[in-house]
Structure formats: structure tokens, C-alpha cells
Design a protein around this motif. Structure first.
Motif, PDB file in Angstrom:
ATOM      1  N   CYS A 104      42.195   0.366  -6.328  1.00 20.53           N
ATOM      2  CA  CYS A 104      42.854  -0.152  -5.407  1.00 20.53           C
ATOM      3  C   CYS A 104      43.786   0.476  -5.178  1.00 20.53           C
ATOM      4  O   CYS A 104      44.683   0.404  -4.267  1.00 20.53           O
ATOM      5  N   ASP A 105      44.863   0.577  -5.916  1.00 16.62           N
ATOM      6  CA  ASP A 105      45.918   1.024  -6.104  1.00 16.62           C
ATOM      7  C   ASP A 105      46.257   2.245  -5.610  1.00 16.62           C
ATOM      8  O   ASP A 105      48.087   2.094  -5.646  1.00 16.62           O
ATOM      9  N   GLY A 106      45.363   2.965  -5.290  1.00 19.13           N
ATOM     10  CA  GLY A 106      45.856   4.462  -5.430  1.00 19.13           C
ATOM     11  C   GLY A 106      45.761   5.559  -5.917  1.00 19.13           C
ATOM     12  O   GLY A 106      46.022   6.873  -5.869  1.00 19.13           O
ATOM     13  N   SER A 107      46.513   4.565  -7.088  1.00 16.86           N
ATOM     14  CA  SER A 107      46.285   5.701  -8.299  1.00 16.86           C
ATOM     15  C   SER A 107      45.563   6.331  -8.964  1.00 16.86           C
ATOM     16  O   SER A 107      45.116   7.630  -9.674  1.00 16.86           O
ATOM     17  N   LEU A 108      43.703   5.905  -7.905  1.00 12.05           N
ATOM     18  CA  LEU A 108      42.794   7.248  -8.764  1.00 12.05           C
ATOM     19  C   LEU A 108      42.280   7.191  -6.988  1.00 12.05           C
ATOM     20  O   LEU A 108      42.090   6.268  -6.559  1.00 12.05           O
ATOM     21  N   THR A 109      42.189   8.669  -7.232  1.00 13.88           N
ATOM     22  CA  THR A 109      42.027   9.037  -5.541  1.00 13.88           C
ATOM     23  C   THR A 109      39.971   9.297  -5.675  1.00 13.88           C
ATOM     24  O   THR A 109      40.050  10.116  -6.456  1.00 13.88           O
ATOM     25  N   ASP A 140      35.479   7.546   0.502  1.00 12.37           N
ATOM     26  CA  ASP A 140      35.830   5.592   1.444  1.00 12.37           C
ATOM     27  C   ASP A 140      37.158   5.673   1.432  1.00 12.37           C
ATOM     28  O   ASP A 140      38.029   5.013   0.420  1.00 12.37           O
ATOM     29  N   LYS A 141      37.326   6.676   2.685  1.00 12.55           N
ATOM     30  CA  LYS A 141      39.084   6.680   2.782  1.00 12.55           C
ATOM     31  C   LYS A 141      38.824   4.720   3.167  1.00 12.55           C
ATOM     32  O   LYS A 141      40.930   4.357   3.275  1.00 12.55           O
ATOM     33  N   GLU A 142      38.580   3.962   3.657  1.00  9.91           N
ATOM     34  CA  GLU A 142      38.922   2.167   4.007  1.00  9.91           C
ATOM     35  C   GLU A 142      39.246   1.711   2.225  1.00  9.91           C
ATOM     36  O   GLU A 142      39.359   0.830   2.889  1.00  9.91           O
ATOM     37  N   LYS A 143      38.086   2.079   1.752  1.00  7.36           N
ATOM     38  CA  LYS A 143      38.437   1.859   0.031  1.00  7.36           C
ATOM     39  C   LYS A 143      37.346   0.651   0.862  1.00  7.36           C
ATOM     40  O   LYS A 143      38.033  -1.253   0.572  1.00  7.36           O
ATOM     41  N   THR A 144      36.381   0.483   1.330  1.00  7.47           N
ATOM     42  CA  THR A 144      35.676  -0.663   1.288  1.00  7.47           C
ATOM     43  C   THR A 144      35.025  -1.465   0.129  1.00  7.47           C
ATOM     44  O   THR A 144      35.321  -3.368   0.197  1.00  7.47           O
ATOM     45  N   TRP A 145      35.157  -0.984  -1.202  1.00  3.50           N
ATOM     46  CA  TRP A 145      34.547  -2.331  -1.857  1.00  3.50           C
ATOM     47  C   TRP A 145      35.865  -2.946  -2.468  1.00  3.50           C
ATOM     48  O   TRP A 145      35.723  -3.469  -3.021  1.00  3.50           O
ATOM     49  N   GLU A 180      28.126  -0.120  -4.032  1.00  4.08           N
ATOM     50  CA  GLU A 180      28.000   0.008  -4.942  1.00  4.08           C
ATOM     51  C   GLU A 180      27.872   1.874  -4.528  1.00  4.08           C
ATOM     52  O   GLU A 180      28.135   1.847  -5.879  1.00  4.08           O
ATOM     53  N   SER A 181      27.206   2.503  -4.567  1.00  2.65           N
ATOM     54  CA  SER A 181      27.999   3.818  -4.329  1.00  2.65           C
ATOM     55  C   SER A 181      29.937   4.583  -4.079  1.00  2.65           C
ATOM     56  O   SER A 181      29.896   5.391  -4.827  1.00  2.65           O
ATOM     57  N   GLU A 182      30.131   3.517  -3.774  1.00  2.02           N
ATOM     58  CA  GLU A 182      31.835   3.475  -3.533  1.00  2.02           C
ATOM     59  C   GLU A 182      31.859   3.312  -4.816  1.00  2.02           C
ATOM     60  O   GLU A 182      32.969   4.804  -6.315  1.00  2.02           O
ATOM     61  N   PHE A 183      31.687   2.021  -5.770  1.00  3.86           N
ATOM     62  CA  PHE A 183      31.924   1.522  -7.654  1.00  3.86           C
ATOM     63  C   PHE A 183      31.958   2.747  -8.643  1.00  3.86           C
ATOM     64  O   PHE A 183      32.551   4.058  -9.083  1.00  3.86           O
ATOM     65  N   THR A 184      30.638   3.729  -8.215  1.00  5.91           N
ATOM     66  CA  THR A 184      29.759   4.316  -8.704  1.00  5.91           C
ATOM     67  C   THR A 184      30.577   6.376  -8.534  1.00  5.91           C
ATOM     68  O   THR A 184      31.100   6.442  -9.281  1.00  5.91           O
ATOM     69  N   ALA A 185      31.093   6.685  -7.517  1.00  3.40           N
ATOM     70  CA  ALA A 185      31.768   7.777  -7.218  1.00  3.40           C
ATOM     71  C   ALA A 185      33.451   7.218  -8.134  1.00  3.40           C
ATOM     72  O   ALA A 185      34.155   8.162  -9.043  1.00  3.40           O
ATOM     73  N   ALA A 186      33.953   6.193  -8.167  1.00  5.78           N
ATOM     74  CA  ALA A 186      35.383   5.251  -7.941  1.00  5.78           C
ATOM     75  C   ALA A 186      35.160   5.499 -10.393  1.00  5.78           C
ATOM     76  O   ALA A 186      36.154   6.073 -11.185  1.00  5.78           O
TER      77      ALA A 186
END
Length: 134
Positions: A23-28, A32-37, A80-86
Motif C-alpha cells: 500500500c505504501d508503494g514499496s512493493l509493486t 490493480d493500479k487503484e490498489k483496491t485491497w 483476494e486476487s489482488e492480495f494473492t498477487a501482492a
């Protein structure tokens, strides 16, 4: 042997570290460019912090949460998909493979050279697979 309470506390700390890094951008990740999670977690925190007597504010936060979920479902992606990718990207960082949230990740390379990940969930729940082009 670690007690269930300690294991859950450690896993919560690891997930907080993952969320903060993403969420702070150090991990890209290219997901999802909007960072819904991140937005959803922020709104959930605001909802928990809002007193039950502040009904109008709680309703507004609830509407924002609903809008985020609706938008994600229309796009064919859930948080959940965004969480998995992150989580996949987080666990690839040096020193993170020992984290409990990373230990359940299995990985192999397919014939095209893309890294494909699958999970061995210790609780027996179905966990989605994901792939990262490399």
C-alpha cells in the motif's frame, strides 16, 4: 512448537508488513493500479474506528466499501486476487521465504518460462493459483 495464538499473531504481523509494503508503494505488482485491497482495508479500519453513534458517517463508509466491491466484481477481480498477487511479489523478496504467509506457496516454471504459483493450504481450503510473467 508454536502455540496457535502465537502463530496467528505472527501471521497477522506478517500480513500487516505485506499490506504496508504494497500500500505504501514499496512493493509493486502489475495488477490493480487503484490498489483496491488497500482502499478496502483503509475503509474497514475507518469503519471500526467510527463510533456506532455516528450513523451517517458509518453509512457513508459502508457505501464506499460497497462501491469498491462492486467495481472489482465488474472488472472480474476481487480483492483476494489482488492480495494473492501482492503476496507472491512480497514472498519473492530476500528474507521473506521464511515467513508463514510465504511457506504455503509452491512454485514451478511452465514451458513458456513464466513463473506459475500454486498453493498447498494447510487448512484444506481451495486457494487460487496465480502466475507472473517473467
Amino acid at each position: 512448537m508454536e502455540t496457535p495464538t502465537c502463530a496467528m499473531t505472527r501471521r497477522d504481523r506478517e500480513q500487516d508488513e505485506l499490506r504496508q509494503a504494497y500500500c505504501d508503494g514499496s512493493l509493486t505488482i502489475a495488477f490493480d493500479k487503484e490498489k483496491t485491497w488497500c482502499k478496502r482495508k483503509e475503509l474497514e479500519g475507518a469503519l471500526r474506528a467510527t463510533p456506532s453513534t455516528a450513523r451517517d458517517k458509518r453509512v457513508k463508509i459502508g457505501q464506499e466499501l460497497s462501491a469498491i466491491e462492486s467495481k472489482s466484481k465488474k472488472a472480474g477481480r476481487g480483492s483476494e486476487s489482488e492480495f494473492t498477487a501482492a503476496r507472491l511479489a512480497f514472498c519473492e523478496q530476500p528474507g521473506k521465504s521464511a515467513y508463514a504467509i510465504c511457506k504455503a506457496i509452491g512454485r514451478f516454471t511452465d514451458q513458456d518460462g513464466d513463473m506459475t504459483y500454486s498453493y498447498d493450504d494447510p487448512e484444506g481450503e481451495e486457494v487460487p493459483s496465480a502466475s507472473v510473467s517473467g
